[in-house]
Design a protein around this motif. Structure first.
Motif, PDB file in Angstrom:
ATOM      1  N   ARG B 115       0.864  -1.419   0.018  1.00  0.00           N
ATOM      2  CA  ARG B 115       0.007  -0.113  -0.124  1.00  0.00           C
ATOM      3  C   ARG B 115       0.911   1.273  -0.115  1.00  0.00           C
ATOM      4  N   LEU B 116       0.272   2.277  -0.546  1.00  0.00           N
ATOM      5  CA  LEU B 116       0.853   3.607  -0.698  1.00  0.00           C
ATOM      6  C   LEU B 116      -0.288   4.713  -0.743  1.00  0.00           C
ATOM      7  N   THR B 134       6.417   4.257 -16.461  1.00  0.00           N
ATOM      8  CA  THR B 134       7.070   3.626 -15.394  1.00  0.00           C
ATOM      9  C   THR B 134       6.396   2.039 -15.367  1.00  0.00           C
ATOM     10  N   LEU B 135       5.051   2.027 -15.520  1.00  0.00           N
ATOM     11  CA  LEU B 135       4.593   0.739 -15.381  1.00  0.00           C
ATOM     12  C   LEU B 135       4.878   0.038 -16.735  1.00  0.00           C
ATOM     13  N   LYS B 136       4.817   0.567 -17.899  1.00  0.00           N
ATOM     14  CA  LYS B 136       5.284   0.070 -19.151  1.00  0.00           C
ATOM     15  C   LYS B 136       6.583  -0.414 -18.999  1.00  0.00           C
ATOM     16  N   SER B 487       0.254 -13.027  -6.608  1.00  0.00           N
ATOM     17  CA  SER B 487      -0.386 -14.568  -6.310  1.00  0.00           C
ATOM     18  C   SER B 487       0.587 -15.298  -5.383  1.00  0.00           C
ATOM     19  N   ARG B 488       1.822 -14.841  -5.629  1.00  0.00           N
ATOM     20  CA  ARG B 488       2.828 -15.687  -4.863  1.00  0.00           C
ATOM     21  C   ARG B 488       4.201 -14.825  -5.038  1.00  0.00           C
ATOM     22  N   GLY B 489       5.507 -15.271  -4.655  1.00  0.00           N
ATOM     23  CA  GLY B 489       6.735 -14.692  -4.708  1.00  0.00           C
ATOM     24  C   GLY B 489       6.617 -13.055  -4.171  1.00  0.00           C
ATOM     25  N   ALA B 490       6.065 -13.121  -2.841  1.00  0.00           N
ATOM     26  CA  ALA B 490       5.712 -11.688  -2.208  1.00  0.00           C
ATOM     27  C   ALA B 490       7.148 -10.969  -2.386  1.00  0.00           C
ATOM     28  N   LYS B 491       8.336 -11.643  -1.823  1.00  0.00           N
ATOM     29  CA  LYS B 491       9.410 -10.834  -1.735  1.00  0.00           C
ATOM     30  C   LYS B 491       9.943 -10.160  -3.246  1.00  0.00           C
ATOM     31  N   GLU B 492       9.696 -10.825  -4.235  1.00  0.00           N
ATOM     32  CA  GLU B 492       9.761 -10.393  -5.416  1.00  0.00           C
ATOM     33  C   GLU B 492       9.141  -9.259  -5.929  1.00  0.00           C
ATOM     34  N   PHE B 493       7.842  -9.520  -5.621  1.00  0.00           N
ATOM     35  CA  PHE B 493       7.088  -8.402  -5.870  1.00  0.00           C
ATOM     36  C   PHE B 493       7.196  -7.128  -4.950  1.00  0.00           C
ATOM     37  N   ASP B 494       7.539  -7.313  -3.760  1.00  0.00           N
ATOM     38  CA  ASP B 494       8.140  -6.350  -2.941  1.00  0.00           C
ATOM     39  C   ASP B 494       9.081  -5.495  -3.484  1.00  0.00           C
ATOM     40  N   ARG B 495      10.065  -6.135  -4.031  1.00  0.00           N
ATOM     41  CA  ARG B 495      11.062  -5.438  -4.546  1.00  0.00           C
ATOM     42  C   ARG B 495      10.796  -4.626  -5.718  1.00  0.00           C
ATOM     43  N   GLU B 496       9.858  -5.347  -6.689  1.00  0.00           N
ATOM     44  CA  GLU B 496       9.400  -4.537  -7.973  1.00  0.00           C
ATOM     45  C   GLU B 496       8.431  -3.284  -7.569  1.00  0.00           C
ATOM     46  N   PHE B 497       7.668  -3.588  -6.476  1.00  0.00           N
ATOM     47  CA  PHE B 497       6.775  -2.547  -6.146  1.00  0.00           C
ATOM     48  C   PHE B 497       7.447  -1.219  -5.673  1.00  0.00           C
ATOM     49  N   LYS B 499      10.748  -0.442  -6.453  1.00  0.00           N
ATOM     50  CA  LYS B 499      11.143   0.121  -7.692  1.00  0.00           C
ATOM     51  C   LYS B 499      10.173   0.947  -8.503  1.00  0.00           C
ATOM     52  N   ILE B 500       9.055   0.522  -8.680  1.00  0.00           N
ATOM     53  CA  ILE B 500       8.151   1.454  -9.260  1.00  0.00           C
ATOM     54  C   ILE B 500       7.955   2.774  -8.647  1.00  0.00           C
ATOM     55  N   PHE B 501       7.774   2.646  -7.257  1.00  0.00           N
ATOM     56  CA  PHE B 501       7.309   3.899  -6.586  1.00  0.00           C
ATOM     57  C   PHE B 501       8.626   4.487  -5.991  1.00  0.00           C
ATOM     58  N   ASP B 502       9.696   4.172  -6.570  1.00  0.00           N
ATOM     59  CA  ASP B 502      10.957   4.483  -5.857  1.00  0.00           C
ATOM     60  C   ASP B 502      11.105   5.957  -5.874  1.00  0.00           C
ATOM     61  N   GLN B 503      10.674   6.720  -6.992  1.00  0.00           N
ATOM     62  CA  GLN B 503      10.943   7.958  -7.077  1.00  0.00           C
ATOM     63  C   GLN B 503       9.729   9.083  -6.778  1.00  0.00           C
ATOM     64  N   TRP B 504       8.883   8.309  -6.226  1.00  0.00           N
ATOM     65  CA  TRP B 504       7.699   9.070  -5.679  1.00  0.00           C
ATOM     66  C   TRP B 504       7.677   9.698  -4.320  1.00  0.00           C
ATOM     67  N   GLU B 505       7.862  10.907  -4.185  1.00  0.00           N
ATOM     68  CA  GLU B 505       7.978  11.437  -2.767  1.00  0.00           C
ATOM     69  C   GLU B 505       6.546  11.946  -2.178  1.00  0.00           C
ATOM     70  N   LEU B 506       6.236  11.096  -1.470  1.00  0.00           N
ATOM     71  CA  LEU B 506       4.907  11.230  -0.947  1.00  0.00           C
ATOM     72  C   LEU B 506       4.683  11.977   0.270  1.00  0.00           C
ATOM     73  N   ALA B 507       3.998  12.879   0.215  1.00  0.00           N
ATOM     74  CA  ALA B 507       3.805  13.732   1.489  1.00  0.00           C
ATOM     75  C   ALA B 507       2.845  13.075   2.268  1.00  0.00           C
ATOM     76  N   ASP B 508       2.548  13.367   3.515  1.00  0.00           N
ATOM     77  CA  ASP B 508       1.568  12.581   4.333  1.00  0.00           C
ATOM     78  C   ASP B 508       0.209  13.468   4.070  1.00  0.00           C
ATOM     79  N   ILE B 509      -0.863  12.544   4.165  1.00  0.00           N
ATOM     80  CA  ILE B 509      -2.035  13.674   3.946  1.00  0.00           C
ATOM     81  C   ILE B 509      -2.327  14.400   5.129  1.00  0.00           C
TER      82      ILE B 509
END
Ligand code: HEM
Lengths: 303, 510
Positions: B115-116, B134-136, B487-497, B499-509
């Motif tokens: 989640r983000l 990025t997603l592409k 569906s599986r491979g949570a660690k791998e997905f964690d890394r991917e996730f 990476k995708i949102f690496d550059q997003w500097e989200l401010a708190d709501i």
């Protein structure tokens, strides 16, 4: 030469297994590291022995072929040439045990490079060593290759089966580790071994991953066996004991996958299944040679 | 009802039953490969043998029960897969322009493991462009939805193929069984032992198996009607088999010569091969050599070199008589120098033994202890004795002495005969397996699909990410809500996730 290399490799496997056991008893990490290095050396020498063996056998057949052509025995020469082109070092009892043991060692070696859990060597290496010991005490001569084995399928079907069997062998070893750890935790007197083993969850997951990795090659291997049977005997499937038992083994793992994925079996029950599964593998591999007239290549009763 | 068939427990039990029956067949001799053992068993235990035979125990894999269990398995798989949709990642799919759906989805997002949420200092359009690219680059396929309340939502998924893996691998099982059914209805398999120099009709033996079910006119009419109905699978099979067989009904296979060669100093043959010719009526269809692993294929009918054997016949032999080589044929008489007797080449025994009647005979049609039998005759052509002489085995090296044993029957021959066997030229038979299997390509298709399905199921981890980008009223900011699932491979997905949102500097709501 090829036998000397094998014997040296066997010595290394023995040393590696012994060091893993020493690691189990003394708890000194150092031993496990040396054991792994020696395993690497053993594997390298073993590959050397397989290559030498192949070269020796093929050259030998080729010489026979040339001599036979000179005598004008064309068909005999063609037979020897076909033997020369299709010989692979897993065509009899000694060779196949040696190969099986080596692949289990190799799989453990490569797992360790990515996921260093030295304590698993204590469980896996004895299996590899046991198979290699059977090989060590077998007749190591290069025996003439019967015509049914003059086929390139020999080089494809067999290694795929062994790869799959070996992964299942590793799953068996991890299953044993699981059961021991579980027993110790339950008895509330976990020994030091339990602390060195990964958590039960991780072991359970590892078993599952291994079986998942082994299942497609098992399917592929059985299928290619059928394709070979089709090209050699004209039928894909004939309910020959070897074929039947390979299918039964496959069924056992299908059951494992369904129970684990969809009935939610975890832990001890699936660990037991992984043990039972490998017993079926061993029976398919060894026991059936005494039931089957067609696949008795190993016991020397094959056609 | 269908819930039974769909329950995994039921299927596991079904599996185990099939496996046990299959295993049983490997311990009990089967007529398909050990007919002699079965016959011996039937002879020893007439009662039990008959009962077990009636149950099909000696041909388990071809019993109705076995076929029915396999059929049930196929039926189950179909029922199960029709009922159960492929598992969905569990995110409510976004229907376009439905704001209550949107809320439900947002609720669901908050429960996802990845989640983000937060605010970004950019406009929605800027961010959505960035997100798309990025997603592409991460190989996600993207669905972009314009939200009615303003902003956009992205549904990005990867490895959607995985959910079909289960479907494909199960249906593949049905395809494989279909291939097996095709073979049993339309294909054939027959073994032709053909003597060198002889020929055999390819389809005759198979035609002979196509019997009509027996009719018994003495039975009541309704029974006969029932029987006619019950016989339809039989008729179907016969009709289909005729279709397969009719085109080849005049095929005649000739074996001109069988060659067997042995490795040096070994009884393992290095090769055996037959020179064969195939004729349809009087014109040649094929003329070639078949070897083990090298069959002849004519219109998908395949001829395999399956086995070979000796026959007890020889074309001729060379005897050495008083140091001189004398070639001769079977049943040919020759004088014995210095004696009033004549000798005659009587039999060839590939595996010499002494029968129960005390006479020389052969234990098998295998080339184990080859010998020839010579009869001795007096002037009145009455047989006065028999001599058995070891003959060279085909596996013995040139020049090697044949085993020397000789054996007299009749017994009052006054001389030790001055000859030995130099060589024999036995007549062999070639065992040719003829098969036609139209199900083979179907089985191959089935297994390949199963493997593809398995690969998708096991090695692809289906993942999905849903991103909401909504403008914050009266500000140049965007509110970002992200939820992801694998569906599986949570660690791998964690890394991917990450990476995708690496550059997003989200401010708190706030
Ligand atoms: C190739 C080997 C097989 C694999 C990898 C496999 C895998 C799976 C998977 C992934 C599921 C759950 C997903 C879904 O429901 O779509 C499943 C469910 C099921 N499979 Fe298999 N399966 C295999 C063979 C079989 C066979 C031979 C049968 C025959 C009886 C079978 C019967 C079932 C049944 C009845 C279900 C339950 C359906 C349900 O309730 O969802 N499977 N299997």
């Amino acid at each position: 030469m090829e036998n000397i290399l094998f014997n040296i490799a066997y010595g290394c496997y023995t040393a590696s297994t012994a060091l893993f056991l020493a690691y189990l008893i003394t708890k000194k990490e150092k031993y496990s590291r040396v054991a792994l290095i020696i395993l690497g050396v053993a594997l390298a020498i073993h590959v050397g022995s397989l290559i030498t063996r192949t070269v020796v056998a093929r050259t030998n057949y080729m010489h026979q072929a040339v001599a036979l052509r000179a005598e004008g025995k064309t068909e005999a020469a063609i037979g020897a040439e076909r033997a020369a082109h299709s010989y692979v070092p897993w065509s009899n009892w000694f060779e196949s045990f040696s190969f099986f043991g080596a692949i289990i060692g190799a799989i453990y070696f490569f797992i360790s490079l990515n996921l260093p859990i030295p304590i698993l060597g204590v469980f896996i290496m004895p299996i590899s060593w046991g198979l290699l010991t059977v090989a060590f005490f077998s007749d190591k001569a290069i025996r003439p290759l019967m015509p049914a084995l003059h086929s390139y399928w020999m080089a494809i079907h067999v290694p795929i089966m062994f790869t799959s069997y070996s992964i299942l062998g590793v799953a068996f070893a991890v299953g044993i580790a699981y059961l021991i750890e579980e027993y110790q935790l339950k008895s509330k007197h976990p020994s030091e071994l339990s602390y060195r083993l990964p958590s039960l969850d991780e072991l359970d997951n590892l078993i599952y991953k291994l079986i998942m990795a082994a299942f497609p090659p098992l399917t592929l291997g059985i299928f290619l066996g059928g394709v070979w049977a089709y090209s050699a005997w004209g039928r894909f499937w004939g309910w020959d004991p070897k074929e039947t038992w390979a299918l039964i083994t496959w069924f056992i793992y299908v059951v494992y996958l369904h129970l684990r994925l969809f009935v939610g079996w975890r832990g001890r029950k699936t660990a037991y299944l992984s043990l039972i599964g490998f017993c079926f593998v061993l029976f398919t591999y060894v026991g059936v040679n005494y039931l089957s007239p067609l696949h008795g290549f190993l016991s020397g009763t094959g056609r | 009802m269908s819930s039974i068939f769909r329950s995994i427990k039921f299927n596991v039990i079904l599996f185990l039953i099939i496996a046990s029956l299959a295993a049983l067949g490997t311990f009990i001799p089967q007529v398909t490969d050990s007919a002699d053992k079965v016959n011996a068993l039937l002879g020893h235990h007439p009662l039990w043998g008959r009962i077990l035979n009636g149950w099909g125990i000696f041909d388990i894999y071809h019993t109705f029960l076995f076929a029915a269990l396999l059929g049930l398995m196929a039926f189950d798989v179909v029922v199960c897969k029709l009922w159960n949709k492929p598992p969905d990642p569990g995110l409510v799919p976004l229907a376009e322009n439905q704001s209550d759906e949107e809320d439900a989805t947002l609720q669901a997002l908050r429960k996802k493991p990845f989640r983000l949420e937060g605010l970004m200092d950019s406009s929605v359009s800027e961010l959505s462009e960035r997100l798309s690219s990025t997603l592409k680059t991460h190989n996600f396929s993207i669905k972009k939805i314009v939200l009615p309340a303003g902003g956009v939502a992205f549904v990005a998924s990867r490895h959607r193929l995985q959910r079909w893996g289960s479907y494909v691998s199960h249906i593949a099982l049905v395809v494989i069984l279909l291939g097996a059914v095709m073979k049993s209805l339309m294909g054939f398999e027959t073994f032709l032992p053909i003597l060198e120099g002889r020929s055999a009709n390819v389809s005759q033996a198979i035609y002979e198996t196509l019997s009509e079910p027996a009719r018994d006119p003495s039975l009541p009419n309704w029974v006969q009607t029932f029987d006619r109905w019950a016989a339809w699978p039989h008729h179907l099979k016969n009709a289909l088999m005729r279709r397969s067989l009719d085109p080849i009904q005049h095929w005649e296979l000739f074996v001109d010569k069988l060659t067997v060669d042995f490795y040096q100093h070994s009884t393992t043959p290095s090769t055996f091969a037959s020179k064969v010719r195939l004729y349809n009526f009087d014109h040649s269809v094929a003329d070639t050599t078949i070897r083990v692993n090298q069959p002849l294929d004519v219109n998908h009918v395949r001829f395999y070199q399956a086995s070979w054997g000796v026959t007890g016949m020889i074309r001729g032999a060379v005897l050495q008589i008083n140091g001189k080589d004398v070639p001769m044929g079977m049943k040919q008489t020759f004088p014995i120098p210095g004696e009033p007797w004549t000798g005659r080449l009587e039999h060839y025994l590939p595996d010499f033994t002494i029968g129960q009647d005390g006479q020389p005979t052969t234990a098998s049609l295998e080339w184990k202890h080859p010998a020839i039998v010579i009869g001795f005759y007096n002037k009145k052509k009455t047989q006065i004795g028999t001599l058995v002489l070891g003959a060279p085995s085909p596996a013995s090296a040139p020049g090697e002495e044949p085993w020397g044993l000789f054996f007299f029957a009749g017994g009052h021959l006054p001389v030790r005969p001055p000859f030995r066997v130099r060589s024999v030229e036995p007549v062999l038979f070639s065992g040719v397996q003829v098969t036609y299997d139209p199900g083979f390509p179907v089985i191959v298709t089935g297994v390949l699909s199963m493997l593809l399905g398995l690969a998708a199921l096991f090695y692809l981890h289906q993942r999905r990410v849903i991103i909401f980008l909504r403008p914050v009223p009266n500000k140049a900011e965007t509110r970002v809500d992200v939820g992801g699932w694998s569906s599986r491979g949570a660690k791998e997905f964690d890394r991917e996730f990450k990476k995708i949102f690496d550059q997003w500097e989200l401010a708190d709501i706030r």
